[in-house]
Design an enzyme around this catalytic site. Structure first.
Site, PDB file in Angstrom:
ATOM      1  N   GLN A 172      13.949   2.285  88.746  1.00 27.50           N
ATOM      2  CA  GLN A 172      13.808   3.740  88.585  1.00 27.50           C
ATOM      3  C   GLN A 172      14.553   4.250  87.358  1.00 27.50           C
ATOM      4  OE1 GLN A 172      14.801   5.833  92.153  1.00 27.50           O
ATOM      5  NE2 GLN A 172      14.153   7.803  91.348  1.00 27.50           N
ATOM      6  N   THR A 221      22.134   1.612  87.330  1.00 27.29           N
ATOM      7  CA  THR A 221      21.931   0.218  86.928  1.00 27.29           C
ATOM      8  C   THR A 221      20.779   0.096  85.932  1.00 27.29           C
ATOM      9  OG1 THR A 221      22.777  -0.456  89.073  1.00 27.29           O
ATOM     10  CG2 THR A 221      21.656  -2.138  87.803  1.00 27.29           C
ATOM     11  N   CYS A 222      19.705   0.849  86.153  1.00 26.35           N
ATOM     12  CA  CYS A 222      18.554   0.794  85.242  1.00 26.35           C
ATOM     13  C   CYS A 222      18.935   1.337  83.862  1.00 26.35           C
ATOM     14  CB  CYS A 222      17.383   1.587  85.816  1.00 26.35           C
ATOM     15  SG  CYS A 222      16.741   0.850  87.347  1.00 26.35           S
ATOM     16  N   THR A 223      19.773   2.353  83.840  1.00 21.96           N
ATOM     17  CA  THR A 223      20.228   2.923  82.572  1.00 21.96           C
ATOM     18  C   THR A 223      21.082   1.909  81.817  1.00 21.96           C
ATOM     19  OG1 THR A 223      20.126   5.163  83.468  1.00 21.96           O
ATOM     20  CG2 THR A 223      21.515   4.834  81.525  1.00 21.96           C
ATOM     21  N   ALA A 228      18.607  -0.746  80.383  1.00 22.63           N
ATOM     22  CA  ALA A 228      17.793  -0.217  79.287  1.00 22.63           C
ATOM     23  C   ALA A 228      18.644   0.053  78.044  1.00 22.63           C
ATOM     24  CB  ALA A 228      17.068   1.044  79.741  1.00 22.63           C
TER      25      ALA A 228
END
Length: 149
Positions: A38, A43-45, A48
């Site tokens: 998401q 964590t995704c940030t 990325a």
């Protein structure tokens, strides 16, 4: 889940700017397709941003990057703009792409079972053949995991 030796699945997705990107356009390049659960989550940030911070090294190694999640184009646009990512993010709201790659799976978190994207990175050669699957992605060192292969 897609395995080493499998061919890049045929897909069309919409990027953060509303532009259609087809997998057929990506053949001829070394390609990194990373799936994340998401946009704009911690964590995704981290993942990325790590890929963005090391983008020049990845580019120097010949890689084209493509991030995919089940978020809307609007959410992808916001995420992309907020961090000025140098690569495209695909919105896969219908789960077409995530299912073709086999990363839309049952997950379990704090005793709750639900369907979601399993954080996975696939690396393809110029012919569109999968040469590596990173299924234990470490968000803080995602670029290093790609480059060490």
């Amino acid at each position: 889940m897609l395995k080493i030796g499998d061919h890049l699945p045929e897909f069309k997705g919409t990027n953060q700017d509303g532009k259609t990107i087809a997998s057929s356009e990506l053949i001829g390049k070394k390609l990194v397709v990373f799936f994340y659960p998401q946009a704009n989550t911690p964590t995704c940030t981290v993942e990325a941003c790590n890929l963005s911070d090391h983008y020049s090294e990845l580019e120097k190694a010949g890689y084209t990057l493509l991030g995919i999640s089940a978020d809307s184009v609007k959410k992808q646009k916001n995420f992309h703009s907020k961090f000025a990512f140098p690569y495209d993010l695909i919105a896969d709201e219908n789960h077409d792409i995530v299912e073709k790659f086999g990363v839309w799976q049952e997950k379990n978190n704090f005793g709750k079972t639900y369907m979601g994207i399993v954080r996975t990175t696939f690396i393809f050669d110029e012919k569109g053949i999968c040469v590596r699957v990173i299924d234990k992605v470490t968000s803080k060192t995602a670029a290093a995991q790609i480059l060490e292969g």
